[in-house]
Scaffold this active site. Structure first.
Site, PDB file in Angstrom:
ATOM      1  CD  GLU A 130      -3.019  -0.929   0.182  1.00 45.46           C
ATOM      2  OE1 GLU A 130      -2.645  -0.804  -1.004  1.00 45.46           O
ATOM      3  OE2 GLU A 130      -4.205  -0.968   0.517  1.00 45.46           O
TER       4      GLU A 130
ATOM      5  CB  THR B 105      -5.077   5.695  -2.960  1.00 50.69           C
ATOM      6  OG1 THR B 105      -6.032   4.695  -3.318  1.00 50.69           O
ATOM      7  CG2 THR B 105      -5.118   5.886  -1.457  1.00 50.69           C
TER       8      THR B 105
HETATM    9  N1  HSE Z   1      -8.177   4.629   3.986  1.00 50.19           N
HETATM   10  C1  HSE Z   1      -7.652   4.740   2.653  1.00 50.19           C
HETATM   11  C2  HSE Z   1      -8.031   6.101   2.101  1.00 50.19           C
HETATM   12  C3  HSE Z   1      -8.254   3.654   1.797  1.00 50.19           C
HETATM   13  O1  HSE Z   1      -9.186   6.464   2.228  1.00 50.19           O
HETATM   14  O2  HSE Z   1      -7.161   6.788   1.560  1.00 50.19           O
HETATM   15  C4  HSE Z   1      -7.792   3.658   0.373  1.00 50.19           C
HETATM   16  O3  HSE Z   1      -8.416   2.571  -0.301  1.00 50.19           O
END
Ligand code: HSE
Length: 309
Positions: free
Chosen positions: A128, A181
């Site tokens: 991630e 993201t």
């Molecule tokens: N919590 C993360 C965000 C999840 O909202 O950036 C990304 O899938």
């Protein structure tokens, strides 16, 4: 065991009131991966189908998560990874998480499980970090543990599996635009007023309670997000119309799935999820945006083993 084929599921992160801490696992949407033990040391990505993604292990989210795991264990050989990508990157349903979680899950099995689920979440978070610059666990945790998961804390990392009410379903609509993201995180302000924080943690605590008491009405009243949603919803065409349509069609609540652009709704029962999905689809038909729809039970198991050799 020399080889394992797995199904690595899509996930919904945040679930409105739990930014970076709450997530849930979907049942019928996900990637397939094959992980193979080989004598040559290191990690090699040998095949990627379905998407154009880097084959170099150090540049691939599955590769970096796998490398991190291998660094933590004494093992002289290596692993090959094949990825059959069905989840579109930038869709908001945990595409990078499925690859990273799948890789560490498969390797851990082939090594006779030296690591527990919480440790696997830690390795998968490295993927991630590569994908978005942020080590968030709210997609990889539900992929690895199944059901609803809560990140109790990041330092030290502690993930918990929560109860899932038996009749809960999810409907997800993915408008065919890509929101990275990293970009969706760059629009977020880094401070929150105390007033909003109080609202948000009240709703998050109530939602967790409602998951255990299986109180659908309380789930419905807790699915709100006044912190992140207002900053991100402008990135998603027709967002408020989709939410309105979902509510009218009987959704318990709806919100941005992860960092978007997918929008999720939770419902009581599959029929309701299908009606909500259809209603959300009509909105995008009207405004002329192509979309994919997913209707899914909550996957209690997480990653599934399809075959072993
Ligand atoms: N919590 C993360 C965000 C999840 O909202 O950036 C990304 O899938």
């Amino acid at each position: 065991m020399k080889e394992i084929r797995i199904f690595s599921p899509a996930t919904i992160a945040n679930v409105s009131c739990g930014f970076d801490v709450l997530g849930l696992c979907l049942d019928n949407t996900g990637d397939e991966m094959v992980i193979r033990k080989v004598t040559e040391p290191g990690i090699r990505i040998t095949k990627i189908e379905g998407q154009q993604l880097p084959m170099e292990a150090e540049k691939n989210v599955a590769g970096v998560a796998a490398i991190k795991l291998l660094q933590a264990v004494e093992h002289t050989g290596g692993f090959e990874i094949e990825i059959y990508k069905k989840i579109k990157p930038g869709s908001g349903i945990g595409s990078s998480a499925a690859s990273a979680a799948g890789a560490v899950f498969g390797i851990n099995k082939l090594l006779n499980e030296p690591f527990n689920a919480n440790e696997l979440v830690g390795f998968a978070m490295e993927g991630e970090a590569l994908a978005s610059g942020a080590k968030h666990a709210d997609n990889v945790a539900p992929a690895l543990l199944g059901g609803f998961t809560l990140v109790k804390g990041y330092e030290p990392l502690e993930t918990l599996k929560l109860n899932t009410p038996s009749e809960l379903y999810a409907a997800v609509i993915h408008p065919q635009i890509e929101v990275k993201t990293a970009d969706a995180r760059s629009v977020l302000k880094q401070t929150v007023s105390l007033k909003l924080a109080v609202k948000q943690w009240g709703n998050l605590a109530a939602l967790v309670s409602a998951l255990y008491t299986e109180d659908y009405d309380l789930i419905s009243r807790s699915l709100t997000d006044e912190i992140v949603e207002p900053m991100r919803s402008p990135l998603i065409p027709g967002y408020s119309k989709v939410k309105e349509a979902a509510k009218l069609a009987g959704a318990l609540g709806s919100g941005i799935s992860g960092s978007g652009p997918s929008i999720f709704a939770l419902t009581k029962g599959r029929k309701s999820a299908e009606a909500v999905a259809a209603a959300m689809g009509e909105v995008y038909q009207e405004i002329g945006v192509d979309f994919d729809l997913h209707v899914s039970a909550i996957n209690q198991e997480g990653i599934k083993i399809l075959a072993t050799k």
